[in-house]
Design a protein around this motif. Structure first.
Motif, mmCIF file in Angstrom:
data_model
loop_
_atom_site.group_PDB
_atom_site.id
_atom_site.type_symbol
_atom_site.label_atom_id
_atom_site.label_comp_id
_atom_site.label_asym_id
_atom_site.label_seq_id
_atom_site.Cartn_x
_atom_site.Cartn_y
_atom_site.Cartn_z
ATOM 1 N N LYS A 179 0.773 -1.086 -0.100
ATOM 2 C CA LYS A 179 0.048 0.069 -0.050
ATOM 3 C C LYS A 179 0.774 1.361 0.123
ATOM 4 O O LYS A 179 0.784 2.078 -0.804
ATOM 5 C CB LYS A 179 -0.959 -0.148 1.160
ATOM 6 C CG LYS A 179 -1.624 -1.217 1.276
ATOM 7 C CD LYS A 179 -2.752 -1.188 2.646
ATOM 8 C CE LYS A 179 -1.861 -1.158 4.029
ATOM 9 N NZ LYS A 179 -1.245 -2.197 4.274
ATOM 10 N N SER A 180 1.851 1.382 0.888
ATOM 11 C CA SER A 180 2.538 2.442 0.888
ATOM 12 C C SER A 180 3.464 2.637 -0.267
ATOM 13 O O SER A 180 3.690 3.583 -0.698
ATOM 14 C CB SER A 180 3.535 2.453 2.250
ATOM 15 O OG SER A 180 2.975 2.448 3.301
ATOM 16 N N THR A 181 4.066 1.587 -0.798
ATOM 17 C CA THR A 181 4.791 1.767 -2.130
ATOM 18 C C THR A 181 3.990 2.058 -3.117
ATOM 19 O O THR A 181 4.506 2.926 -3.973
ATOM 20 C CB THR A 181 5.168 0.351 -2.512
ATOM 21 O OG1 THR A 181 6.077 -0.240 -1.227
ATOM 22 C CG2 THR A 181 6.343 0.085 -3.501
ATOM 23 N N PHE A 215 -2.745 10.064 1.379
ATOM 24 C CA PHE A 215 -2.626 9.685 3.127
ATOM 25 C C PHE A 215 -2.133 8.230 3.422
ATOM 26 O O PHE A 215 -2.856 7.419 2.888
ATOM 27 C CB PHE A 215 -3.934 9.927 3.770
ATOM 28 C CG PHE A 215 -4.488 11.244 4.052
ATOM 29 C CD1 PHE A 215 -5.612 11.513 2.788
ATOM 30 C CD2 PHE A 215 -4.360 12.284 4.827
ATOM 31 C CE1 PHE A 215 -6.026 13.034 2.705
ATOM 32 C CE2 PHE A 215 -4.942 13.362 5.046
ATOM 33 C CZ PHE A 215 -5.692 13.976 3.788
ATOM 34 N N ASP A 216 -1.021 8.233 3.909
ATOM 35 C CA ASP A 216 -0.465 6.961 4.111
ATOM 36 C C ASP A 216 -0.654 6.749 5.527
ATOM 37 O O ASP A 216 0.285 7.103 6.516
ATOM 38 C CB ASP A 216 0.979 6.854 3.764
ATOM 39 C CG ASP A 216 1.595 5.296 3.692
ATOM 40 O OD1 ASP A 216 0.722 4.409 4.064
ATOM 41 O OD2 ASP A 216 2.771 5.143 3.439
ATOM 42 N N GLU A 217 -1.500 5.968 5.897
ATOM 43 C CA GLU A 217 -1.809 5.413 7.433
ATOM 44 C C GLU A 217 -1.702 6.747 8.452
ATOM 45 O O GLU A 217 -0.877 6.746 9.300
ATOM 46 C CB GLU A 217 -0.803 4.414 7.811
ATOM 47 C CG GLU A 217 -0.957 2.982 7.158
ATOM 48 C CD GLU A 217 -0.583 1.877 7.785
ATOM 49 O OE1 GLU A 217 -0.558 1.791 8.969
ATOM 50 O OE2 GLU A 217 -0.280 1.015 7.105
ATOM 51 N N PRO A 218 -2.482 7.806 8.078
ATOM 52 C CA PRO A 218 -2.295 9.093 8.965
ATOM 53 C C PRO A 218 -2.481 8.599 10.327
ATOM 54 O O PRO A 218 -2.080 9.651 11.305
ATOM 55 C CB PRO A 218 -3.355 10.015 8.268
ATOM 56 C CG PRO A 218 -4.190 9.117 7.769
ATOM 57 C CD PRO A 218 -3.499 7.947 7.162
HETATM 58 MG MG MG Z 1 2.656 1.197 4.799
#
Ligand code: MG
Ligand code: ADP
Lengths: 245, 271
Positions: A43-45, A163-166
């Protein structure tokens, strides 16, 4: 619907490790897309590829129809239009909350200090942080830092915020204040892509839910369908595991 | 033989005649202009050398942390420059400054057919180059120790590498390296003593000159030693104070108020 971002056959490997295997995804203007999936699913990637913090190994990313990796593409002004909010906030430690919001406008958008300051204060007001404009990041709580980080992104007047896991780095009692801010943003028509483990947010706020599994988009659906009638086995397992906790 | 025993006799009587404190006072009284000159030269060379060394360090540190270009030609040039910087750092950290002084001073004389550099500028050049090698590593450490998130935060909003460095990274880097820079300055105050080998009238060299007149080896070098200590001690305290000042105010003022939403929001501390 107007397409803002398109991912076409996006792949990303770190050495031999293929993290994104073949991502095809369209983000339309005004959508709130929640991205969920277990840790390590990429997901982050994917988000970092969209912001080009990571270089895709192959495939294309189109922004308003333009390939963001073409030589003539202006990467910096693109990033100002597609900003990112991080799990770890990444506020500038050498600046006050206000300066965090002012400086990027001056440097990237070439605004003068006065108008940048005015606009920054408006954005800080939106996230309820206008009382803390003189605080340095290390003097703020996690939730306050994340709200400043959101204001900082808003200062760029972006078309999309990623938003990455805010809320993942926050103490439980601070999750709410950040989610409230995000809910209010959702109402303004801003396009948002949110990697999250907050299922209530995904269900109630987003317009579409994407489930990622081992570098692929395993399922994509409306929130109602996704949570009440998941199609894939992996999705069911994931949701079941989440409901247990 | 006769001469030497005569000399020892004279010295012995002198020692009897003059007590320790008297000698110290005499040294200071007779030689204070020379001592002041020595102090001035020592501080001048150490200060300018540290500042130029820091500039060298910042420059090389910035060059070495530029991401490698995708253009193969530029990338190749970058790699060559980085190797040159590494060689410079290794050589100047791996050899004594006293020997470097001689090599540079006499090397220059050799290359120019016997012209020697004026000694004080020569001393400044030597200390600068030597300090630069240490500063290069200090600055690089100061940059790479900054959390990757600071770079990503800046990049994600559209800042390019230079904008990120100047607005976000360098201010934090300076704060990180300040104690090491202070330390280098104090080291330089002491290490300028090696410049006596090329004839700089720094503090140690002044001591050397004084004993040729009075033969009071112990008392003279003790005076010099105490002066060095007073210098380094004072400088250390002053730099600590500056470090504390720069570390900044731990408190902040909350503007406006929640009970009175109309309270005017004051903008301050934007620098
Ligand atoms: Mg991540
Ligand atoms: N810079 C990197 N170098 C090597 N491997 C990485 C890097 N970033 C992420 N990975 C790997 O990619 C996989 C997916 O990571 P990530 O996108 O962060 O997953 P998620 O955000 O879904 O938890 C993980 O196995 C992780 O170890």
């Amino acid at each position: 619907m107007e397409k803002i971002i398109e991912l076409i056959n996006l792949k990303k490997s770190f050495g031999d490790h293929e993290v994104l295997r073949d991502i095809n995804l369209t983000l339309n203007r005004g959508e709130i897309v929640s991205v969920i999936g277990s840790s390590g699913s990429g997901k982050s990637t994917m988000l970092r590829c969209i912001n080009l913090l990571e270089e895709p190994t192959s495939g294309e990313i189109l922004f308003n129809g333009e390939n963001i990796q073409s030589k003539s593409f202006n990467l910096c002004s693109y990033r100002a239009k597609v900003c990112m909010v991080f799990q770890q906030f990444n506020l500038f430690n050498n600046m006050t909350a206000l300066e965090n919001c002012v400086r990027p406008q001056m440097v990237v958008l070439k605004k003068d200090r006065q108008s940048a300051t005015q606009f920054a204060i408006e954005q800080l007001e939106k996230v309820g942080m206008s009382a803390f404009i003189n605080a340095k990041p290390n003097q703020l709580s996690g939730g306050q830092k994340q709200r400043v980080a959101i204001a900082r992104a808003l200062c760029m007047q972006p078309e999309v915020i990623l938003f990455d896991e805010p809320t993942s780095a926050l103490d439980p009692e601070m999750v709410g204040e950040v989610l409230e801010v995000m809910k209010s943003l959702a109402k303004t028509g801003l396009t948002m892509m949110v990697v999250t483990h907050e299922m209530a947010f995904a269900r109630d706020i987003s317009t579409r839910v994407i489930f990622m599994d081992e570098g692929l988009i395993a399922e994509e659906n409306t929130p109602q369908e996704f949570f009440t009638n998941p199609q894939k086995e992996r999705t069911k397992e994931f949701l079941a595991r989440f409901l247990e906790n | 033989m006769h001469f030497i025993s005569n000399l020892t006799n004279i010295l012995a009587t002198q020692v009897q005649q003059l007590g320790f404190f008297k000698k110290v006072v005499t040294i200071i009284k007779d030689y204070y202009p020379n001592i002041l000159e020595g102090i001035a030269n020592t501080l001048l060379i150490a200060l300018i050398g540290t500042v130029i060394g820091l500039l060298i360090g910042v420059l090389t540190g910035l060059i070495r942390t530029i991401p490698l270009s995708k253009n193969p030609v530029v990338k190749c040039i970058q790699k060559i420059v980085n190797v040159i910087i590494s060689i410079y750092v290794e050589i100047f950290r791996g050899t004594p400054m006293m020997v470097q002084s001689m090599v540079i001073f006499w090397g220059f004389a050799g290359l120019t057919g016997g012209n020697t550099l004026p000694v004080i500028p020569a001393g400044i050049i030597i200390v600068s180059i030597n300090t630069g090698a240490y500063m290069a590593e200090i600055v690089r450490g100061g940059i790479i120790s900054i959390d990757k998130g600071q770079f990503e935060g800046a990049h994600s909003l559209g800042m390019n590498h230079a904008q990120t460095m100047f607005n976000v990274i360098i201010p934090q880097m300076f704060r990180n390296i300040l104690p090491s820079v202070s330390n280098e300055f104090v080291i330089n105050v002491k290490d300028t003593s090696v410049l006596n080998v090329i004839g700089v009238y720094e503090l140690y060299k002044i001591g050397d000159i004084i004993i040729k007149g009075n033969f009071w080896m112990f008392e003279t070098y003790l005076v010099i030693c105490v002066i060095y200590f007073i210098l380094t001690f004072t400088i250390t305290r002053i730099l600590r104070l500056i470090e504390k000042k720069l570390a900044g105010n731990e408190n902040y003022v909350i503007c406006g108020s929640q009970s009175n939403p109309d309270a005017e929001i004051k903008v301050g501390g934007t620098n």
